[in-house]
Design a protein around this motif. Sequence first.
Motif: not given
Length: 242
Positions: A7, A42, A51-55, A57, A82-83, A86, A88
């Motif tokens: 992502r 995206t 979004p916070t779910s990307g791999d 950025y 936040r990403a 997590n 990212a």
Amino acid sequence: MSNASLRVVWIYPDLLSTYGDQGNVLVVERRARQRGLEVQRTDVRSDQPVPTSGDIYLIGGGEDRPQRLAAERLLRDGGLTRAVNNGAIVFSVCAGYQILGHQFVNDLEQVSPGLGLLDVHSTRGESDRCVGDVLGDIDEQLRLPQLTGFENHQGVTHLGPTARPLARVRLGQGNGTGDGTEGAWNGTVFGTYMHGPVLARNPHIADLLIKLALDVNALPPVDDRWYEALRQERIMAATQPA
């Protein structure tokens, strides 16, 4: 690797894509697909939540006012921070690089707060702009070939104790501090002043981002003839006498 997915998030192309840095996201996307990876890309405009779910950025460069607006909106949004918390990966260029630090000087000649994702802070240089080709040796911990890129900035970025230089320059100004450093990185967050776009001139950095995102030590080889021809052409042009 064909079952894996990636992502990729391109941050604020409406504000931070002045110098062709969108090429960076194209290179990451292309090199992932060449390995059989499914890529979900995206593009996040500045009026949209990050979004916070990307791999991975990616953030590009921009002029002073768009940089200030981007920093303000990223701080309010909080999604990129936040990403990173997590796990990212973030790769930033020029204005985007400064935004990831603690602070920078904006278009109003005021100090703007950054995201604090890199232990750096940026000031405005008092001399001429740093413009031209750059060659440098990438931090040996990253085990990557020579860095090549093009700089165009008047910012000066100072590294704090937890940030490592992305490279040591042989040609060019880099961070503008006179200490030979270029860019910075720590963990999964990277910043550089290099345009070009930098990942087209240094595809091995794109591969590093993909490996970090997938948590693997190696990727299947791909045809690098076009990239290598570009690299060698730019390195030769930079090192030839004027």
